[in-house]
Design a protein around this motif. Structure first.
Motif, PDB file in Angstrom:
ATOM      1  N   GLY A 215      -1.998  -2.858   6.311  1.00 55.23           N
ATOM      2  CA  GLY A 215      -0.933  -3.856   6.267  1.00 55.23           C
ATOM      3  C   GLY A 215      -1.414  -5.182   6.842  1.00 55.23           C
ATOM      4  O   GLY A 215      -1.240  -6.238   6.228  1.00 55.23           O
TER       5      GLY A 215
ATOM      6  N   THR B 126       5.555   3.992   3.024  1.00 61.61           N
ATOM      7  CA  THR B 126       6.364   3.739   4.211  1.00 61.61           C
ATOM      8  C   THR B 126       7.224   2.502   3.955  1.00 61.61           C
ATOM      9  O   THR B 126       8.401   2.472   4.290  1.00 61.61           O
ATOM     10  N   GLY B 127       6.599   1.498   3.328  1.00 65.52           N
ATOM     11  CA  GLY B 127       7.365   0.308   2.952  1.00 65.52           C
ATOM     12  C   GLY B 127       7.656  -0.614   4.117  1.00 65.52           C
ATOM     13  O   GLY B 127       8.787  -1.068   4.315  1.00 65.52           O
TER      14      GLY B 127
ATOM     15  N   PHE C 191       0.844  -1.198   0.000  1.00 61.56           N
ATOM     16  CA  PHE C 191       0.000   0.000   0.000  1.00 61.56           C
ATOM     17  C   PHE C 191       0.881   1.251   0.000  1.00 61.56           C
ATOM     18  O   PHE C 191       1.285   1.715  -1.045  1.00 61.56           O
ATOM     19  N   CYS C 192       1.218   1.770   1.172  1.00 62.06           N
ATOM     20  CA  CYS C 192       1.826   3.106   1.136  1.00 62.06           C
ATOM     21  C   CYS C 192       3.344   3.066   1.071  1.00 62.06           C
ATOM     22  O   CYS C 192       3.995   2.036   1.235  1.00 62.06           O
TER      23      CYS C 192
ATOM     24  N   PRO D 249       0.868   6.171   9.119  1.00 62.63           N
ATOM     25  CA  PRO D 249       0.817   5.954  10.573  1.00 62.63           C
ATOM     26  C   PRO D 249       2.090   5.358  11.162  1.00 62.63           C
ATOM     27  O   PRO D 249       2.424   5.641  12.312  1.00 62.63           O
ATOM     28  N   ILE D 250       2.813   4.565  10.367  1.00 61.68           N
ATOM     29  CA  ILE D 250       4.017   3.953  10.944  1.00 61.68           C
ATOM     30  C   ILE D 250       5.164   4.979  10.980  1.00 61.68           C
ATOM     31  O   ILE D 250       6.025   4.930  11.852  1.00 61.68           O
TER      32      ILE D 250
HETATM   33  S1  SF4 Z   1       1.986   2.129   7.054  1.00 57.02           S
HETATM   34 FE1  SF4 Z   1       3.085   0.213   6.599  1.00 57.02          FE
HETATM   35  S2  SF4 Z   1       1.534  -1.386   6.883  1.00 57.02           S
HETATM   36 FE2  SF4 Z   1       0.426   0.543   6.644  1.00 57.02          FE
HETATM   37  S3  SF4 Z   1      -0.018   0.708   4.457  1.00 57.02           S
HETATM   38 FE3  SF4 Z   1       1.893   1.809   4.829  1.00 57.02          FE
HETATM   39  S4  SF4 Z   1       3.484   0.292   4.399  1.00 57.02           S
HETATM   40 FE4  SF4 Z   1       1.571  -0.862   4.689  1.00 57.02          FE
END
Ligand code: SF4
Ligand SMILES: Nc1nc2c(c(=O)[nH]1)N[C@H]1C(S)=C(S)[C@@H](COP(=O)(O)OP(=O)(O)OC[C@H]3O[C@@H](n4cnc5c(=O)[nH]c(N)nc54)[C@H](O)[C@@H]3O)O[C@H]1N2
Ligand SMILES: Nc1nc2c(c(=O)[nH]1)N[C@H]1C(S)=C(S)[C@@H](COP(=O)(O)OP(=O)(O)OC[C@H]3O[C@@H](n4cnc5c(=O)[nH]c(N)nc54)[C@H](O)[C@@H]3O)O[C@H]1N2
Ligand SMILES: [Mo]
Length: 739
Positions: A90, A57-58, A54-55, A222-223
Motif C-alpha cells: 500500500g 482488505t481494501g 492490491f488486496c 496484514p491489515i
Molecule cells: S493490506 Fe491494505 S495496504 Fe496492504 S495491499 Fe491490502 S489493501 Fe493494500
C-alpha cells in the motif's frame, strides 16, 4: 489535431478534486464510521482518499495531489477499514505506475518478422476486430474466449462481460477469480442461497475465538491481522494450516493438519461437538435444514480416523472442540488453503456447517467467513458476467434476463441463456482446437495458471492472442499477437468491493503514460470498431455504469440501490452491501454491518442448508519416486502474485529473496544432504525447477513449500480441480527434491 488519447480522455470527467468525508459532520458523529475513532483533522483540499489496488482488505489511502496528480500517499486514518495503517504494498502503491517499462502504445506482432511493433490505436482495433471476426466466421462464435481478473474496477468488469457476451457473441469467458474465489462462491450459494460473505471487519475485534483455516493472514492480509491485534477479548486464535506460518506462530493454538485432510478433520470435529451435545439446538431448528442427514454423515468420522488421516491426536481434537464450545463469539475464517483444493467446496461447507450448528452466525464476532484475495474479487463475483448474469443473476432465468436487458439497454435476444466454460475448460478447448482466439486482460496466466507448460502450449496453438495490461513485458504479454496498453489503478475511476462487501472508490489521481487508455475506454473503442457502439450507448462513463448497478442489484440480496453515486460512497468511507434505499439511515448510523442477524438466509425456505459429501482422493498422491507434497502460496507481504507490479519498487524488492526458494524441514535436508541456502532441483512429473533451499521447521517433514511469485513455480503444479467450483488445486502435488 488532438491525439486519440486526448480525444478519448476528453469524454471522461476531468480529474476531480474529491473532498473526502464531510469532516464537521464526522466530528459530530464519529459513530457513523462504526468504530468510534476520532477522525483526522480537516482533510486538505489537495488530499483525497483512494482505495488500495492490491488486496481485498481494501484499505483507504490518502493521495496527496499536486497539480491534480498524486505525488505521495499516506494510509487514511478515517477510513473504517485500515484506521491509519497500510502494508508495504500500500505504501508503495504509486511506484509501479511510474515504472519506465509501462506499456504506452499498442503493439502488434509482425507476421513476417515475428517482432512486436508499435501501431496506432486505429490499427490495433482493426487488427483485433478483424482477427476475432475471422476466427468466429471460420470456426463459429464459440471459438473465441476471454480471461479476465479481479483487479479492475467493477464498472470495467461489467463492461467487459457485457461487451464480450452481449456485443461480440463470445460465449466463453472467465475471471482470474476462478483461481481464487470460485470455491467460496459455490459453497455460499449452496449453503446460504446467495454468494454472501456475512462479516464485517469489526468481527475480528469482537470474537473471543478466531479460527483461521488455510489462511496466512499476517502475510496475505496484514491489515486484517492488525484488526485482530486490536481485539480486547484476549481471543483464542486457532490456526489450522499444515505449515507453522507467521500466523500460526502469532496465534494461540496451531493444528498442523496433513495437507488436504481438512474434510476429515472438520467432519471429525463436527461429530465430536455433536456427541458432546455442544450444538445450538434452537438455532439449528429455527434457521437451518438438513442437520439430521449431516449428523448421520459425520458419525463415520471418529477421532481414530481423524488422527490417521489428519495427524491430529484425540487430545488435541478435544481441546479444539472445548475451545469452540466455550467461545461465546466464535468466528471461522478461511482462504486459499481451503479454496484451492480438489474438494474445496465441501471443505468450505464443512466450516460453514460448524458455524451454523453452533449458532455462531449473525452476532458480533461470529460467522463463516471467506476472506477474498484481490482488490475487486468481490466485485468480480457480482459483475463479471461469467459465473452469473450481471448483479448475481441467473442466465437461465428469463425474468432475470429481461431485467438485465432493460437496465443496461441491450435487447434480450443478445443475452445468452447459459454459462460458458470455466478457465480450465477454455484451456482444454484451445488444446482441442475449439478455441482459436483469446483475449487476456489484467491477469498473467502464463505465470499464474496451474501446470504452466500446458498453458504455454495452449497459447502457442492460438491463431490470435490479445493481452491488455499495464506492462508489455509480463510473461503473457511477451507471447501476445497484440498488446493493448492499459491505465492502471488510480489512473481511472470506479469501485472495488472488498472482503467485507464494502464498496470503495478508486479515483483518477494520476495520468496514464503515453497513449495507454483505461480499460473502460478500450472497451468503448472495441464496441465502436466491432460495430456495436449503439448497443452500449448507456455505457458512457464509469459512474453511469455504477448507476446501473443500483438498478441491477435492486431486489437482490446484494441490493445497493440506496447508494446515490460516487459522492455518497466517498463521503461515507465506503458502504457495505446491502444498502437499499430504506437502509440508508441505518448505514449513516453505523457504517459496518453483518448479514443474517435475523437468522434468515436466502434460500426459498429462508434456512441455511447443511451440505456435505464424500471424502475424495487427491489427484496426485505421493509415491516412492515423488515422495514430497508440494505446498504453494504467498511468500511475503511485499510480493504481489506474478510481481508485474511489485517488482517495480526497489523498496519492496529489498523485502524478499530475489530467487525462487523452497522451504524444507531440517530432517529432510539432513536426509538429502542439502545445506541451507544451497541450490536444489525440485522435480514433479511435469518439470524440474532449480531453487534455493530454505531449511526451516515451519514446514513438516515430507512437505515442501514454494512461493507463487517466481515465474517457474507453476511448471511443477498438477492441473486438478474441484468438481463443483472448477478451482485449481494449487496446493498439492507430488514432487521430489535433489541436490
Ligand atoms: S493490506 Fe491494505 S495496504 Fe496492504 S495491499 Fe491490502 S489493501 Fe493494500
Ligand atoms: N502479500 C500478498 N498478499 C496477498 C496476495 C499476494 O500475492 N501477496 N494475494 C492476495 C490473494 S489474490 C489471495 S487469494 C490471498 C491468499 O491468501 P492466503 O490464502 O492466506 O495465502 P496462501 O499463502 O496462498 O495460502 C494460505 C495457507 O494455506 C495453507 N495450506 C496449504 N494446503 C493446505 C491444506 O490442505 N489445508 C489447510 N488448512 N491449509 C493449507 C498454506 O500453508 C498457506 O499458509 O492473498 C491476498 N493477499
Ligand atoms: N502455485 C500457485 N499459483 C497460484 C496461486 C497459489 O496460491 N499457488 N494463487 C492463485 C491466485 S489466488 C491468484 S488470485 C492468481 C493471481 O494471478 P494473476 O492475476 O495472473 O496475477 P497478477 O500478477 O496480479 O496479474 C495481474 C496483471 O494485471 C495487470 N494489471 C493490473 N492492473 C490493471 C488494470 O487496471 N488493467 C489492466 N488491463 N491490467 C492491469 C498487471 O500488470 C498484471 O500483469 O494466481 C494464482 N496462482
Ligand atoms: Mo487470489
Amino acid at each position: 489535431m488532438a491525439t486519440l488519447t486526448q480525444r478519448l480522455e476528453k469524454v471522461l470527467p476531468p480529474i476531480r478534486q474529491w473532498e473526502g468525508p464531510k469532516t464537521a459532520e464526522l466530528l459530530r458523529s464519529p459513530g457513523k464510521f462504526g468504530l468510534g475513532q476520532v477522525p483526522e483533522k480537516l482533510v486538505p483540499d489537495a488530499t483525497t482518499n483512494v482505495v488500495c489496488g492490491f488486496c481485498s482488505t481494501g484499505c483507504g489511502l490518502n493521495m496527496h495531489l499536486k497539480d491534480g496528480q498524486a505525488v505521495s500517499l499516506t494510509p487514511s486514518t478515517h477510513y473504517p477499514v485500515n484506521l491509519g495503517m497500510a502494508c508495504p504494498k500500500g505504501w508503495e502503491a504509486l511506484t509501479p505506475l511510474g515504472a519506465e517499462d509501462r506499456a504506452t502504445r499498442p503493439m502488434l506482432r509482425n507476421q513476417d518478422t515475428g517482432e512486436l511493433e508499435v501501431v496506432s490505436w486505429d490499427q490495433a482495433m482493426r487488427s483485433f476486430c478483424d482477427a476475432f471476426k475471422k476466427v468466429q466466421s471460420e470456426h463459429g462464435d464459440e471459438s473465441v474466449a476471454f480471461i479476465s481478473t479481479g483487479q479492475i474496477v467493477a464498472e470495467e468488469m461489467a463492461f467487459l462481460g457485457a461487451l464480450a457476451k452481449f456485443g461480440m457473441g463470445i460465449k466463453h469467458g472467465d475471471g482470474n477469480t476462478r483461481q481464487c474465489m470460485a470455491t467460496s462462491v459455490v459453497a455460499y450459494k449452496q449453503s446460504f442461497g446467495f454468494d454472501a460473505p456475512p462479516y464485517t471487519y469489526q468481527d475480528f475485534e469482537e470474537s473471543d475465538v478466531i479460527v483461521l483455516v488455510g489462511s496466512n493472514l499476517c502475510i496475505a492480509h496484514p491489515i486484517m491481522w492488525q484488526r485482530i491485534e486490536r481485539n480486547r477479548n484476549n481471543p483464542e486464535i486457532v490456526v489450522i494450516d499444515p505449515r507453522k506460518t507467521e500466523t500460526a506462530v502469532a496465534g494461540t493454538q496451531h493444528y498442523p493438519i496433513l495437507p488436504k485432510s481438512d474434510l476429515v478433520f472438520f467432519y471429525g470435529l463436527a461429530n465430536l461437538l455433536i456427541e458432546r451435545g455442544w450444538v445450538d439446538e434452537d438455532y439449528i431448528a429455527q434457521s437451518t435444514c438438513n442437520f439430521e442427514g449431516f449428523k448421520e454423515h459425520v458419525r463415520a468420522f471418529d477421532l481414530r480416523r481423524v488422527e490417521e488421516v489428519a495427524g491430529i491426536s484425540s487430545d488435541q481434537m478435544h481441546k479444539l472442540a472445548e475451545t469452540i464450545h466455550r467461545g461465546e463469539r466464535v468466528s471461522f475464517w478461511w482462504t486459499m488453503g481451503v479454496n484451492q483444493s480438489h474438494e474445496g467446496v465441501r471443505t468450505a461447507q464443512a466450516i460453514i456447517n460448524l458455524a451454523i450448528m453452533t449458532g455462531n452466525m449473525g452476532r458480533p464476532g461470529t460467522g463463516a467467513n471467506s476472506i477474498t484475495g484481490q482488490c475487486n474479487a468481490m466485485g468480480s463475483r457480482l459483475f463479471s458476467n461469467t459465473t452469473n448474469l450481471l448483479g448475481g443473476h441467473d442466465f437461465a432465468n428469463p425474468e432475470h434476463r429481461a431485467k438485465v436487458a432493460k437496465v443496461i439497454g441491450v435487447e434480450e435476444e443478445h443475452i445468452p441463456t447459459g454459462l460458458g466454460w470455466a478457465y480450465d475448460q477454455i484451456i482444454d478447448g484451445i488444446h482441442e482446437g475449439k478455441i482459436k482466439g483469446l483475449w487476456v486482460l489484467a491477469t498473467n496466466g502464463v505465470h499464474s495458471w496451474i501446470e504452466q507448460d500446458r498453458f504455454k502450449e495452449a497459447v502457442e496453438k492460438l491463431d490470435y492472442l490479445v493481452v491488455q495490461d499495464m506492462y508489455a513485458n509480463t510473461e503473457t504479454a511477451e507471447v501476445a499477437d497484440l498488446i493493448l496498453p492499459a491505465a492502471g489503478w488510480a489512473e481511472k475511476d470506479g469501485v472495488f468491493i472488498n472482503s467485507e462487501r464494502r464498496i470503495g472508490l478508486v479515483k483518477k489521481v494520476s495520468q496514464a503514460p503515453g497513449e495507454a487508455l483505461s480499460d473502460f475506454n478500450i472497451f468503448k473503442l472495441i464496441a465502436h470498431y466491432w460495430g456495436v457502439g449503439e448497443r452500449f450507448r448507456k455505457w458512457t462513463h464509469p459512474e453511469a455504469v455504477f448507476e446501473m448497478f443500483g438498478h441491477l442489484t435492486m431486489g437482490q440480496p446484494c441490493d445497493f440501490s440506496g447508494i446515490t453515486g460516487y459522492r455518497m460512497v466517498d463521503d461515507m468511507g465506503g458502504i457495505q452491501w446491502p444498502c437499499r434505499s430504506d437502509q440508508v439511515g441505518e448505514v449513516v448510523e453505523d457504517n459496518q454491518r453483518r448479514l443474517f442477524s435475523d437468522g434468515k438466509y436466502y434460500h426459498a425456505d429462508q434456512r441455511a442448508k447443511f451440505v456435505y459429501g464424500e471424502v475424495t482422493p487427491v489427484a496426485e498422491p505421493t509415491c516412492d519416486a515423488f515422495p514430497y507434497v508440494l505446498l504453494t502460496g504467498r511468500g511475503s507481504t511485499a510480493q504481489w502474485h506474478t510481481e508485474s507490479r511489485t517488482k517495480k519498487s526497489e523498496v519492496l524488492r529489498k523485502l524478499h529473496p530475489d530467487q525462487l526458494y523452497v522451504e524444507m524441514h531440517p530432517d529432510d535436508a539432513r536426509k538429502l544432504g542439502v545445506e541451507p541456502n544451497s541450490r536444489v532441483v525440485v522435480r514433479s512429473r511435469r518439470a524440474s525447477v532449480a531453487a534455493v533451499a530454505s531449511v526451516t521447521p515451519s514446514v513438516s517433514p515430507g512437505q515442501l513449500f514454494m512461493p507463487m511469485h517466481y515465474k517457474e513455480m507453476n511448471r511443477l503444479t498438477k492441473g486438478s480441480f474441484d468438481p463443483y467450483s472448477r478451482q485449481p488445486s494449487y496446493k498439492y502435488c507430488a514432487v521430489t527434491v535433489e541436490r
